[in-house]
Design a protein around this motif. Sequence first.
Motif, short mmCIF file in Angstrom:
data_model
loop_
_atom_site.label_atom_id
_atom_site.label_comp_id
_atom_site.label_asym_id
_atom_site.label_seq_id
_atom_site.Cartn_x
_atom_site.Cartn_y
_atom_site.Cartn_z
N ILE A 55 0.84 -1.21 0.00
CA ILE A 55 0.00 0.00 0.00
C ILE A 55 0.86 1.25 0.00
CG2 ILE A 55 -1.75 1.27 1.31
CD1 ILE A 55 -2.73 -1.45 2.30
N LYS A 56 0.57 2.12 -0.96
CA LYS A 56 1.33 3.38 -1.02
C LYS A 56 0.37 4.52 -0.79
CE LYS A 56 4.36 1.55 -4.53
NZ LYS A 56 3.80 0.97 -5.73
N ALA A 57 0.69 5.35 0.19
CA ALA A 57 -0.17 6.50 0.46
C ALA A 57 0.67 7.76 0.43
CB ALA A 57 -0.82 6.34 1.84
N SER A 58 0.07 8.86 -0.01
CA SER A 58 0.78 10.13 0.11
C SER A 58 -0.20 11.25 0.43
CB SER A 58 1.58 10.43 -1.15
OG SER A 58 0.72 10.69 -2.22
N ARG A 192 0.19 1.55 14.23
CA ARG A 192 -0.64 0.50 14.85
C ARG A 192 -1.15 -0.49 13.83
NH1 ARG A 192 -3.69 2.56 20.22
NH2 ARG A 192 -2.05 3.93 20.96
N THR A 193 -1.39 -0.02 12.63
CA THR A 193 -1.82 -0.94 11.57
C THR A 193 -0.67 -1.89 11.24
OG1 THR A 193 -3.32 0.70 10.64
CG2 THR A 193 -2.68 -1.10 9.19
N GLU A 201 3.30 -4.35 3.19
CA GLU A 201 4.29 -3.30 2.97
C GLU A 201 3.49 -2.01 2.88
OE1 GLU A 201 5.75 -3.35 -1.03
OE2 GLU A 201 7.64 -2.47 -0.42
N ILE A 202 3.80 -1.07 3.75
CA ILE A 202 2.99 0.15 3.81
C ILE A 202 3.90 1.37 3.82
CG2 ILE A 202 1.22 1.41 5.09
CD1 ILE A 202 0.40 -1.23 6.40
N ARG A 213 7.77 4.28 6.62
CA ARG A 213 7.77 3.07 5.82
C ARG A 213 7.77 1.82 6.71
NH1 ARG A 213 10.47 2.42 0.65
NH2 ARG A 213 10.14 0.24 0.16
N PHE A 214 6.89 0.90 6.40
CA PHE A 214 6.87 -0.37 7.13
C PHE A 214 7.09 -1.49 6.14
CE2 PHE A 214 4.42 2.64 9.57
CZ PHE A 214 4.98 2.50 10.84
N ASN A 215 8.22 -2.16 6.28
CA ASN A 215 8.52 -3.25 5.34
C ASN A 215 7.77 -4.51 5.71
OD1 ASN A 215 10.28 -1.75 3.78
ND2 ASN A 215 12.00 -2.17 5.19
N ARG A 216 7.62 -5.37 4.72
CA ARG A 216 7.02 -6.68 4.97
C ARG A 216 8.08 -7.55 5.63
NH1 ARG A 216 5.46 -7.98 -0.17
NH2 ARG A 216 3.42 -7.11 0.25
#
Length: 467
Positions: A55-58, A192-193, A201-202, A213-216
């Motif tokens: 998931i990519k957010a901006s 928390r997510t 991967e977020i 950034r949160f890696n898998r």
Amino acid sequence: MSDVAFESLTPAEWFRRNKEIAGFSSPSRAMYQTVRELIENALDATENHGILPSIKASIRYVDKDKDLYSIYVEDNGIGIPEEEIPNVFGQIFYSSKYKIKQHRGIFGLGAKMVVLYAQSTSGMPVRVTSSMKGSQYIYTYEISIDTVKNKPVIHSHVRVENKYGWHGTAVKVVLEGNWQYAKSRIEEYFTRTAMITPYAEIILIEPNNEVLRFNRITTIMPKPPVEGLPHPSSIDLESLKQLISRNSDIPLIDFLKENFDGIGDETVREFMKTVGIRASKHVKRLSESELRLLAEKMRQFNGWRRPRADWLSPIGEKILANGILHVLKPEAVFVTTRKPSSYSGHPFIVEAAIAWGGSIMPVDKPILYRYANKVPLLQDEGSDVIRHVIDEVDWSQYKVKFPAPLAVVVHVCSTKIPYASAGKEAIADVPEIEKEVRLAVREVARKLKVYLARKEKEQELLTKYAI
Ligand code: ADP
Ligand code: MG
């Protein structure tokens, strides 16, 4: 002539006037709620279908003076059928999730509230790009909502060839926000997510280009839930009538066996004895009073099998422990996934974890991380049943002396979470859930006690030999 005028509002117009009910009460709150609704949809579209989420957010400034921001969320999920996009984003109470199955979304409202809030603050439509697995095209719509009609307005619709087999959905809205106030809450939401989705991967790019950034860290995912049937004890008169009208005119006994969860031959025979209606009577010939009696008896009967938990998708002990270790970096973590239980015919499972020491700062009362159907709950902690249970725990029984480096994580998953409000931020006090939460927390607290006792002993030995 009377001076009282009556009118009726469409759901869209009603929610436009009452946005705060769905969590859009101020620019900063709306910004957080927008991110949350879009991320929830992205996660439902991936992990519930066995796809490892990316998931990519901006969030970017569009006009700093007017506090206008764009929010963009892209997923690699199953995509949305081209012809459904206008309704999905432009008609309140339109959803693919009105099913007996665990989802993050439940109301068929989130995406539409985002569009409504955006159009009422920036005047700009939502832009949605999507493609389904195997689809030849990638399609993009610009949509707003005609609230008077509760219908979508399509501003543009284009298609390009899907050359590289992309599938997923990307949503972009422009809205009034307040990054300064929303930043910490949005970052907390992502953290928390990530804590319970170590298989995702977020990435979030913030307005000042900071990157979160949160890696898998694992490719193991919880088993997706399957879709189920209603449990007989969850039925009310109106739903019973609706079910009958959707069915063909078959004998009552067959109707019960085919349309409800967990009704076998023997159970149904036992049940019919308590009702006093002929088992062979055809359902469409039941009178109003027979229907009322039937619904009542179905709710009261004690002999039903427990609701099945296949409709649920708990995180699981291993994944939960992994996620917590990765994000909170404690010295030790203790986890439990309880056996399925149920309230009013809805199955639920409680999971709990305790993280101790390491990077966790000592606090005067345990830090609580609440989750419902894998959604972190950040607001209204005081009205949540989980908080009530945690407050009752006597931690000294478990060798904890405050200030202590202690965090408690509780996840409740169910086909129907009894939220205290439409903002979905707190779980209501349901005795069955309260009991399970208490048992789960005690279970992990006991594991902590054993750990702390062992540590104490080691410490004693060390001191002894050091002398
Ligand atoms: P809910 O999530 O409660 O169903 P929403 O308004 O948030 O309500 O979304 C409506 C529907 O749109 C969802 O049920 C789903 O079918 C579809 N949808 C929304 N976002 C996505 C997405 N990112 N990927 C796939 N489907 C989506
Ligand atoms: Mg949703």
